[in-house]
Design an enzyme around this catalytic site. Structure first.
Site, PDB file in Angstrom:
ATOM      1  N   ASP A 105       0.781  -1.238   0.000  1.00 57.11           N
ATOM      2  CA  ASP A 105       0.000   0.000   0.000  1.00 57.11           C
ATOM      3  C   ASP A 105       0.816   1.293   0.000  1.00 57.11           C
ATOM      4  O   ASP A 105       0.254   2.380  -0.191  1.00 57.11           O
ATOM      5  CB  ASP A 105      -0.982   0.018   1.188  1.00 57.11           C
ATOM      6  CG  ASP A 105      -0.299  -0.179   2.550  1.00 57.11           C
ATOM      7  OD1 ASP A 105       0.839   0.286   2.733  1.00 57.11           O
ATOM      8  OD2 ASP A 105      -0.926  -0.790   3.439  1.00 57.11           O
ATOM      9  N   HIS A 120       6.421  -7.742  -1.351  1.00 59.46           N
ATOM     10  CA  HIS A 120       5.329  -8.183  -2.224  1.00 59.46           C
ATOM     11  C   HIS A 120       4.973  -7.166  -3.293  1.00 59.46           C
ATOM     12  O   HIS A 120       3.884  -7.207  -3.848  1.00 59.46           O
ATOM     13  CB  HIS A 120       4.092  -8.523  -1.374  1.00 59.46           C
ATOM     14  CG  HIS A 120       4.299  -9.739  -0.504  1.00 59.46           C
ATOM     15  ND1 HIS A 120       3.491 -10.055   0.561  1.00 59.46           N
ATOM     16  CD2 HIS A 120       5.244 -10.708  -0.550  1.00 59.46           C
ATOM     17  CE1 HIS A 120       3.936 -11.165   1.139  1.00 59.46           C
ATOM     18  NE2 HIS A 120       4.998 -11.579   0.489  1.00 59.46           N
ATOM     19  N   CYS A 148       0.886  -2.351 -22.587  1.00 58.01           N
ATOM     20  CA  CYS A 148       2.165  -1.716 -22.235  1.00 58.01           C
ATOM     21  C   CYS A 148       2.490  -0.664 -23.297  1.00 58.01           C
ATOM     22  O   CYS A 148       2.461  -0.971 -24.490  1.00 58.01           O
ATOM     23  CB  CYS A 148       3.263  -2.781 -22.194  1.00 58.01           C
ATOM     24  SG  CYS A 148       4.924  -2.113 -22.005  1.00 58.01           S
ATOM     25  N   GLY A 188       1.878  -6.830  13.207  1.00 62.35           N
ATOM     26  CA  GLY A 188       0.671  -6.884  12.387  1.00 62.35           C
ATOM     27  C   GLY A 188       0.735  -7.894  11.259  1.00 62.35           C
ATOM     28  O   GLY A 188       0.177  -7.664  10.189  1.00 62.35           O
ATOM     29  N   SER A 190       0.267 -12.162  10.402  1.00 55.78           N
ATOM     30  CA  SER A 190      -0.148 -13.453  10.941  1.00 55.78           C
ATOM     31  C   SER A 190       1.002 -14.462  10.905  1.00 55.78           C
ATOM     32  O   SER A 190       0.863 -15.567  11.407  1.00 55.78           O
ATOM     33  CB  SER A 190      -1.356 -13.984  10.168  1.00 55.78           C
ATOM     34  OG  SER A 190      -1.086 -13.981   8.794  1.00 55.78           O
ATOM     35  N   ASN A 214       0.936  -7.556  18.175  1.00 52.57           N
ATOM     36  CA  ASN A 214      -0.270  -8.040  17.497  1.00 52.57           C
ATOM     37  C   ASN A 214      -1.350  -8.256  18.568  1.00 52.57           C
ATOM     38  O   ASN A 214      -1.084  -8.923  19.572  1.00 52.57           O
ATOM     39  CB  ASN A 214       0.038  -9.373  16.778  1.00 52.57           C
ATOM     40  CG  ASN A 214      -1.018  -9.737  15.751  1.00 52.57           C
ATOM     41  OD1 ASN A 214      -2.209  -9.583  15.998  1.00 52.57           O
ATOM     42  ND2 ASN A 214      -0.573 -10.243  14.608  1.00 52.57           N
ATOM     43  N   PRO A 215      -2.542  -7.711  18.368  1.00 50.69           N
ATOM     44  CA  PRO A 215      -3.583  -7.918  19.399  1.00 50.69           C
ATOM     45  C   PRO A 215      -4.044  -9.371  19.490  1.00 50.69           C
ATOM     46  O   PRO A 215      -4.606  -9.770  20.508  1.00 50.69           O
ATOM     47  CB  PRO A 215      -4.743  -7.019  18.955  1.00 50.69           C
ATOM     48  CG  PRO A 215      -4.402  -6.477  17.617  1.00 50.69           C
ATOM     49  CD  PRO A 215      -2.994  -6.822  17.280  1.00 50.69           C
ATOM     50  N   ALA A 232      -0.953  -1.862  16.778  1.00 53.20           N
ATOM     51  CA  ALA A 232       0.310  -1.181  16.453  1.00 53.20           C
ATOM     52  C   ALA A 232       0.188   0.323  16.659  1.00 53.20           C
ATOM     53  O   ALA A 232       1.139   0.983  17.081  1.00 53.20           O
ATOM     54  CB  ALA A 232       0.702  -1.487  15.008  1.00 53.20           C
TER      55      ALA A 232
HETATM   56  P1  NAD Z   1      -2.837 -11.115   7.581  1.00 54.89           P
HETATM   57  O1  NAD Z   1      -4.128 -10.489   7.126  1.00 54.89           O
HETATM   58  O2  NAD Z   1      -2.648 -12.556   7.393  1.00 54.89           O
HETATM   59  O3  NAD Z   1      -2.632 -10.832   9.157  1.00 54.89           O
HETATM   60  C1  NAD Z   1      -2.881  -9.562   9.707  1.00 54.89           C
HETATM   61  C2  NAD Z   1      -2.465  -9.627  11.168  1.00 54.89           C
HETATM   62  O4  NAD Z   1      -2.566  -8.320  11.691  1.00 54.89           O
HETATM   63  C3  NAD Z   1      -3.342 -10.528  12.045  1.00 54.89           C
HETATM   64  O5  NAD Z   1      -2.517 -11.398  12.800  1.00 54.89           O
HETATM   65  C4  NAD Z   1      -4.078  -9.545  12.958  1.00 54.89           C
HETATM   66  O6  NAD Z   1      -4.310 -10.070  14.257  1.00 54.89           O
HETATM   67  C5  NAD Z   1      -3.099  -8.394  12.992  1.00 54.89           C
HETATM   68  N1  NAD Z   1      -3.694  -7.097  13.284  1.00 54.89           N
HETATM   69  C6  NAD Z   1      -4.940  -6.652  13.005  1.00 54.89           C
HETATM   70  N2  NAD Z   1      -5.096  -5.385  13.417  1.00 54.89           N
HETATM   71  C7  NAD Z   1      -3.904  -5.009  13.963  1.00 54.89           C
HETATM   72  C8  NAD Z   1      -3.415  -3.811  14.550  1.00 54.89           C
HETATM   73  N3  NAD Z   1      -4.196  -2.730  14.662  1.00 54.89           N
HETATM   74  N4  NAD Z   1      -2.144  -3.797  15.002  1.00 54.89           N
HETATM   75  C9  NAD Z   1      -1.336  -4.870  14.900  1.00 54.89           C
HETATM   76  N5  NAD Z   1      -1.750  -6.041  14.353  1.00 54.89           N
HETATM   77  C10 NAD Z   1      -3.001  -6.104  13.885  1.00 54.89           C
HETATM   78  O7  NAD Z   1      -1.704 -10.243   6.888  1.00 54.89           O
HETATM   79  P2  NAD Z   1      -0.197 -10.581   6.516  1.00 54.89           P
HETATM   80  O8  NAD Z   1       0.449 -11.330   7.639  1.00 54.89           O
HETATM   81  O9  NAD Z   1       0.389  -9.296   6.050  1.00 54.89           O
HETATM   82  O10 NAD Z   1      -0.239 -11.594   5.300  1.00 54.89           O
HETATM   83  C11 NAD Z   1      -1.217 -11.666   4.292  1.00 54.89           C
HETATM   84  C12 NAD Z   1      -0.838 -11.130   2.920  1.00 54.89           C
HETATM   85  O11 NAD Z   1      -1.794 -10.133   2.584  1.00 54.89           O
HETATM   86  C13 NAD Z   1       0.477 -10.437   2.727  1.00 54.89           C
HETATM   87  O12 NAD Z   1       1.137 -11.123   1.753  1.00 54.89           O
HETATM   88  C14 NAD Z   1       0.161  -9.022   2.213  1.00 54.89           C
HETATM   89  O13 NAD Z   1       0.966  -8.722   1.108  1.00 54.89           O
HETATM   90  C15 NAD Z   1      -1.234  -9.091   1.801  1.00 54.89           C
HETATM   91  N6  NAD Z   1      -2.074  -7.885   2.021  1.00 54.89           N
HETATM   92  C16 NAD Z   1      -1.539  -6.609   2.094  1.00 54.89           C
HETATM   93  C17 NAD Z   1      -2.369  -5.497   2.332  1.00 54.89           C
HETATM   94  C18 NAD Z   1      -1.789  -4.078   2.355  1.00 54.89           C
HETATM   95  O14 NAD Z   1      -0.940  -3.716   1.548  1.00 54.89           O
HETATM   96  N7  NAD Z   1      -2.242  -3.243   3.309  1.00 54.89           N
HETATM   97  C19 NAD Z   1      -3.731  -5.697   2.538  1.00 54.89           C
HETATM   98  C20 NAD Z   1      -4.232  -7.009   2.433  1.00 54.89           C
HETATM   99  C21 NAD Z   1      -3.389  -8.082   2.202  1.00 54.89           C
END
Ligand code: NAD
Length: 249
Positions: A105, A120, A148, A188, A190, A214-215, A232
């Site tokens: 993001d 990623h 492209c 943050g 999993s 992580n909560p 976080a």
């Molecule tokens: P995940 O969705 O598997 O895990 C998210 C984790 O964040 C969970 O363990 C949850 O308990 C925790 N969490 C939720 N709210 C929180 C907070 N306020 N503070 C701290 N922790 C918090 O995500 P992941 O481990 O990043 O893996 C999944 C894949 O999804 C990644 O490969 C990623 O690239 C992709 N992804 C990225 C985005 C983005 O760019 N924002 C969004 C969706 C998915």
């Protein structure tokens, strides 16, 4: 409530190098859905595996393109939160600091983090299917992937899909940062998506103190040296304030 025991603060203060790994959770407080949350409304009947794979793009490029256009519209209207800003502040005051993210993001950069290893890719770029030419995401919204400008092959999001290899330079830099650090913060995530999930364990094997923020518990929780069970956006500003005496807004 004080989330940070003195022993952790002492180790963080004396660390020569701190390495941080973030996942979708750090952006949750900016309102960006995780993959699971992103299966809403129009997209509820698809799983990420039906949308974020090379096979999905080959079978139905329009659907995948439209899903990413929708996800990007959520991201471009989001702002970095207090957790992103606190990590940028930590980078400014640390003697050695590496930020690795699984997020696509761009919110760490928007918060002022200078050096970010994006494992990623980025939703703000596209690359072409045939030659890998890279461009910023097109300004004009289209229903199908545009061609492209250089070679005419379809453009795709410049992100890593399920089943694809991570960019080698980013991965090598991430593993090096895991091996060399004194403290590793896993925030943050999993901690199940490979190979990023290995990074905290490699750091620990090489002698680093492993702290999870992580909560919710994860597979890493029983292995970590300390777990801060808080969002976080709460835990990181408090850490910065305790380390520097300054409150980041
Ligand atoms: P995940 O969705 O598997 O895990 C998210 C984790 O964040 C969970 O363990 C949850 O308990 C925790 N969490 C939720 N709210 C929180 C907070 N306020 N503070 C701290 N922790 C918090 O995500 P992941 O481990 O990043 O893996 C999944 C894949 O999804 C990644 O490969 C990623 O690239 C992709 N992804 C990225 C985005 C983005 O760019 N924002 C969004 C969706 C998915």
């Amino acid at each position: 409530m004080n989330l940070w025991p003195n022993e952790l603060l002492r180790r963080l203060r004396s660390a020569g190098h701190v390495t941080v790994l973030t996942g979708a959770g750090i952006s949750a407080e900016s309102g960006i859905p995780t993959f699971r949350d992103a299966q809403t409304g129009l997209w509820a009947r698809y799983t990420p595996q039906e949308l974020a794979t090379p096979q999905a793009f080959a079978q139905n490029p329009e659907r995948v393109w439209q899903w990413y256009t929708w996800r990007r519209s959520l991201i471009t209207s989001a702002q970095p939160n207090a957790g992103h800003r606190a990590l940028a502040a930590l980078e400014r005051q640390a003697s050695g600091f590496t930020l690795i993210t699984q997020n696509i993001d761009g919110l760490h950069q928007a918060a002022g983090s200078r050096q970010v290893i994006e494992l990623h890719g980025s939703i703000h770029r596209v690359r072409c299917l045939e030659a890998g030419h890279r461009f910023p995401w097109p300004e004009e919204d289209t229903a199908a992937p545009p061609p492209c400008p250089t070679c005419g092959s379809p453009l795709r999001p410049d992100v890593v899909w399920f089943g694809e290899a991570l960019p080698t330079p980013a991965l090598e830099a991430a593993f090096q940062a895991a091996r060399r650090c004194d403290v590793f913060l896993s925030i943050g995530t999993s901690a199940i998506v490979q190979p990023a999930a290995q990074l905290p364990l490699i750091a620990q094997e090489h002698g680093a103190l492993l702290i999870e923020i992580n909560p919710q518990p994860t597979p890493l929780t029983p292995l970590a040296d300390a777990c801060i069970a808080a969002p976080a956006g709460t835990a990181l500003p408090q850490l910065v304030q305790m380390l520097t005496g300054r409150r980041e807004t």
